[in-house]
Design an enzyme around this catalytic site. Sequence first.
Site, mmCIF file in Angstrom:
data_model
loop_
_atom_site.group_PDB
_atom_site.id
_atom_site.type_symbol
_atom_site.label_atom_id
_atom_site.label_comp_id
_atom_site.label_asym_id
_atom_site.label_seq_id
_atom_site.Cartn_x
_atom_site.Cartn_y
_atom_site.Cartn_z
ATOM 1 N N GLY A 141 1.114 -1.117 0.005
ATOM 2 C CA GLY A 141 -0.058 0.313 -0.172
ATOM 3 C C GLY A 141 0.728 0.826 -0.120
ATOM 4 N N ASP A 142 0.029 2.196 -0.220
ATOM 5 C CA ASP A 142 1.429 3.419 -0.142
ATOM 6 C C ASP A 142 2.184 4.002 -1.105
ATOM 7 O OD1 ASP A 142 -1.378 4.317 2.295
ATOM 8 O OD2 ASP A 142 0.617 3.415 3.461
ATOM 9 N N LYS A 148 -0.596 5.468 -5.667
ATOM 10 C CA LYS A 148 -1.683 4.474 -6.428
ATOM 11 C C LYS A 148 -2.787 6.013 -6.629
ATOM 12 C CE LYS A 148 -3.588 1.705 -3.200
ATOM 13 N NZ LYS A 148 -1.883 2.119 -2.451
ATOM 14 N N LYS A 201 -1.914 9.362 -7.461
ATOM 15 C CA LYS A 201 -1.150 10.458 -7.946
ATOM 16 C C LYS A 201 -1.084 9.757 -9.035
ATOM 17 C CE LYS A 201 2.980 11.971 -9.753
ATOM 18 N NZ LYS A 201 4.589 12.952 -9.681
ATOM 19 N N ASN A 211 -9.971 2.923 4.786
ATOM 20 C CA ASN A 211 -8.386 2.695 5.530
ATOM 21 C C ASN A 211 -7.769 3.036 5.012
ATOM 22 O OD1 ASN A 211 -9.427 0.285 3.474
ATOM 23 N ND2 ASN A 211 -8.608 -1.087 4.110
ATOM 24 N N GLY A 265 -5.810 6.207 2.315
ATOM 25 C CA GLY A 265 -5.711 7.102 2.086
ATOM 26 C C GLY A 265 -4.797 7.708 1.065
ATOM 27 N N HIS A 266 -5.555 7.924 -0.092
ATOM 28 C CA HIS A 266 -5.008 8.498 -1.142
ATOM 29 C C HIS A 266 -4.551 10.207 -1.624
ATOM 30 C CE1 HIS A 266 -6.703 4.520 -2.920
ATOM 31 N NE2 HIS A 266 -5.850 4.198 -2.884
ATOM 32 N N GLN A 319 -5.253 -0.323 -1.127
ATOM 33 C CA GLN A 319 -4.234 -0.921 -0.815
ATOM 34 C C GLN A 319 -3.278 -1.768 -1.121
ATOM 35 O OE1 GLN A 319 -7.584 -2.185 0.506
ATOM 36 N NE2 GLN A 319 -7.352 -0.612 2.029
ATOM 37 N N ARG A 340 0.205 7.546 11.570
ATOM 38 C CA ARG A 340 0.983 6.293 11.689
ATOM 39 C C ARG A 340 2.547 6.661 10.756
ATOM 40 N NH1 ARG A 340 -0.957 0.634 12.443
ATOM 41 N NH2 ARG A 340 -2.255 1.600 10.510
ATOM 42 N N SER A 347 7.545 8.580 -11.042
ATOM 43 C CA SER A 347 7.544 9.660 -11.281
ATOM 44 C C SER A 347 8.763 10.275 -9.502
ATOM 45 C CB SER A 347 6.718 9.172 -10.124
ATOM 46 O OG SER A 347 5.814 10.185 -9.028
ATOM 47 N N VAL A 348 8.730 11.448 -10.308
ATOM 48 C CA VAL A 348 9.948 12.039 -8.848
ATOM 49 C C VAL A 348 9.263 12.986 -7.996
ATOM 50 C CG1 VAL A 348 11.973 11.259 -10.675
ATOM 51 C CG2 VAL A 348 10.434 13.847 -10.934
ATOM 52 N N GLY A 349 7.878 12.958 -7.806
ATOM 53 C CA GLY A 349 7.426 14.021 -6.894
ATOM 54 C C GLY A 349 6.283 13.943 -6.514
HETATM 55 P P1 GDP Z 1 -1.180 5.043 -2.429
HETATM 56 O O1 GDP Z 1 -2.188 5.319 -1.074
HETATM 57 O O2 GDP Z 1 -1.092 3.989 -3.148
HETATM 58 O O3 GDP Z 1 -2.448 6.107 -3.507
HETATM 59 O O4 GDP Z 1 -0.093 6.612 -1.455
HETATM 60 P P2 GDP Z 1 -0.413 7.482 -0.744
HETATM 61 O O5 GDP Z 1 -0.686 8.958 -1.149
HETATM 62 O O6 GDP Z 1 -0.488 6.936 0.658
HETATM 63 O O7 GDP Z 1 1.086 7.617 -0.798
HETATM 64 C C1 GDP Z 1 1.738 8.225 -0.850
HETATM 65 C C2 GDP Z 1 3.065 9.846 -1.171
HETATM 66 O O8 GDP Z 1 3.148 9.613 -1.693
HETATM 67 C C3 GDP Z 1 1.265 11.460 -0.835
HETATM 68 O O9 GDP Z 1 1.787 11.572 0.247
HETATM 69 C C4 GDP Z 1 1.646 11.231 -2.648
HETATM 70 O O10 GDP Z 1 1.271 13.202 -2.627
HETATM 71 C C5 GDP Z 1 3.689 11.372 -2.860
HETATM 72 N N1 GDP Z 1 3.685 10.674 -3.739
HETATM 73 C C6 GDP Z 1 3.915 10.420 -4.994
HETATM 74 N N2 GDP Z 1 4.562 10.338 -6.017
HETATM 75 C C7 GDP Z 1 5.861 10.461 -5.057
HETATM 76 C C8 GDP Z 1 6.408 10.733 -5.825
HETATM 77 O O11 GDP Z 1 7.236 10.575 -6.836
HETATM 78 N N3 GDP Z 1 7.496 11.127 -4.531
HETATM 79 C C9 GDP Z 1 7.749 12.058 -3.875
HETATM 80 N N4 GDP Z 1 8.245 12.710 -2.811
HETATM 81 N N5 GDP Z 1 6.499 12.336 -3.389
HETATM 82 C C10 GDP Z 1 5.351 10.977 -4.002
HETATM 83 P P1 IMO Z 2 -3.439 2.544 1.105
HETATM 84 O O1 IMO Z 2 -4.723 2.090 -0.152
HETATM 85 C C1 IMO Z 2 -1.294 1.059 3.899
HETATM 86 C C2 IMO Z 2 -3.258 -1.900 6.387
HETATM 87 C C3 IMO Z 2 -3.278 -1.681 7.974
HETATM 88 C C4 IMO Z 2 -3.140 -2.999 8.769
HETATM 89 C C5 IMO Z 2 -4.221 -3.850 7.457
HETATM 90 C C6 IMO Z 2 -5.809 -3.997 8.199
HETATM 91 O O2 IMO Z 2 -3.678 4.167 1.706
HETATM 92 O O3 IMO Z 2 -2.579 1.741 -0.036
HETATM 93 P P2 IMO Z 2 -7.061 -2.655 8.153
HETATM 94 O O4 IMO Z 2 -7.736 -1.077 8.662
HETATM 95 O O5 IMO Z 2 -7.122 -2.705 6.804
HETATM 96 O O6 IMO Z 2 -8.282 -4.103 8.906
HETATM 97 O O7 IMO Z 2 -6.287 -3.039 8.731
HETATM 98 O O8 IMO Z 2 -3.799 -3.222 6.294
HETATM 99 N N1 IMO Z 2 -2.993 -0.948 5.212
HETATM 100 C C7 IMO Z 2 -3.245 -0.255 4.586
HETATM 101 N N2 IMO Z 2 -1.763 0.128 4.373
HETATM 102 N N3 IMO Z 2 -1.685 1.217 2.495
HETATM 103 C C8 IMO Z 2 -3.171 1.202 3.109
HETATM 104 O O9 IMO Z 2 -4.239 1.589 1.708
HETATM 105 C C9 IMO Z 2 -3.803 0.257 3.733
HETATM 106 N N4 IMO Z 2 -5.246 -0.399 4.517
HETATM 107 C C10 IMO Z 2 -5.172 -0.793 5.544
HETATM 108 O O10 IMO Z 2 -2.013 -0.766 8.584
HETATM 109 O O11 IMO Z 2 -1.178 -2.778 9.006
HETATM 110 MG MG MG Z 3 -2.105 5.477 0.978
#
Ligand code: GDP
Ligand code: IMO
Ligand code: MG
Length: 448
Positions: free
Chosen positions: A35-36, A39, A41, A61, A63-64, A247, A326, A436-438
Amino acid sequence: MKMPGTEAKYTGQNLIKVKPDSGLMFTIITGAQFGDEGKGKIVDLLAKDYDIVARFQGGNNAGHTVRVGDEVYKLHLIPSGILLDARVLIGPGVVLNPEVLAEEAEMFEKHGIKVDSEKLGVDAKTSIIMPYHIELDGLREAARETKIGTTRRGIGYAYIDKVARDEIRMAELADRERFLKRLEELAPQKEKEIEAMGGDPKIVRDPVLIERYLELGKKFAAYITDVSREINQALDDGKNVMAEAAQGTHLDVIHGTQKFVTSSSTIAGSACANLGVGPTRVDSVIAIVKAYITRVGEGPLPTELTGELGERIQKAGGEFGTTTGRGRRCGWFDLPLLKKAIALNGYTEISLTKLDVLTGLDTIRICVGYKYKGESLDYPPELTEDLGDCSPVYEDLPGWKSDLTEVKAYGELPENARNYVRRLEELMKVPVNYISVGPGRAQTFKKE
Ligand code: GDP
Ligand code: IMO
Ligand code: MG
């Protein structure tokens, strides 16, 4: 009809060949790690070419984060394609907290983005996260000796009810009589469960919460749709549809690192099952891959960096959860886990994110395999416990010093950054389409 370009095709040697352009445009995007990966972006970046963007699983759960200019949008439920012209859909495999949906819709309205029933559709069968699901999630997590580290958003308990056929669906939320009848039927069991876990059962029939839910049901009644039908119709009409995952692959409830996973299937096949679209319609499957790896919550992470280096990457990458705040655990790129993600998803392309975060390191490590009980592995063991006992085997590459955040083309990257990307691509055997670089939209370029 909008048609994305075919630039993503790759003709290099030794790489999996991208499917020829069939004109049938159903793209699935999933996270390839924990996850994170970024996606939100990348979906925002690609959504301009799609008529529909649909979320297929998970709930708030997720967060994008999507950054456009100076504006930062944090999305939990509404698909990240919302900022473009696409119609956005929430599929029946999602678990939906109506309060969160209302908050997000309001946030967009404040930014001048209309979220009416033409823009957003929610499937009639989408499961509703009830206040008692959130209560149960918190109680269960607190009682667990070995914690999962859930987001405490009620996700697992909403899915339990879906599978147990005890869920309340969107169409029921929108119908006062049906909602109250269903709640009456479910309440005694829920109260018993909460009481047994030491919680306050009053939350189940709290009149204020019930009225609020009914109000939200009324608000969103006009948004109700049949997502499967809409998507199949759109594909029949030659339109472009993107399925957006929440995720990441290794949080998949079946194929992930149980028990440290979420409660839905996060891999590409799940998009078909959850949206009600046949697998024969899939045109491409895009992986979002971070240039290193992060994990939030518990569970094994073989390449985890616990010292100063881990903190440095966490800080440089802003690796703090969008949903819970967290700190995300950080580690080097883990090829065995990525290979498994490729197998599970059948990726045709990879978007590589956060390359800029690695700037300034003398050496960058790639975990190319594991040592497990004296044995060498190039693929993760099936069981979580065994993955926890794996120690990484690294290949080292020289780092680069110059800032990447202003780089606009692949050729402008420092040589060592290009070598790193090339080496990853060679090891993954799937072409990298975007880098991606930002966090900004403009901080992305095609590889070639
Ligand atoms: P997602 O859950 O997969 O949509 O990812 P998140 O948004 O939770 O986490 C990605 C974080 O990295 C966000 O704060 C984005 O703004 C940031 N981000 C995405 N692509 C880049 C990148 O290429 N470079 C940097 N420095 N930040 C990025
Ligand atoms: P995005 O879409 C990262 C993790 C939680 C925990 C486990 C189970 O932003 O990538 P839950 O609340 O789903 O029962 O928790 O999954 N988790 C994530 N980790 N990115 C997420 O979503 C997540 N959604 C759940 O931290 O370990
Ligand atoms: Mg996320």
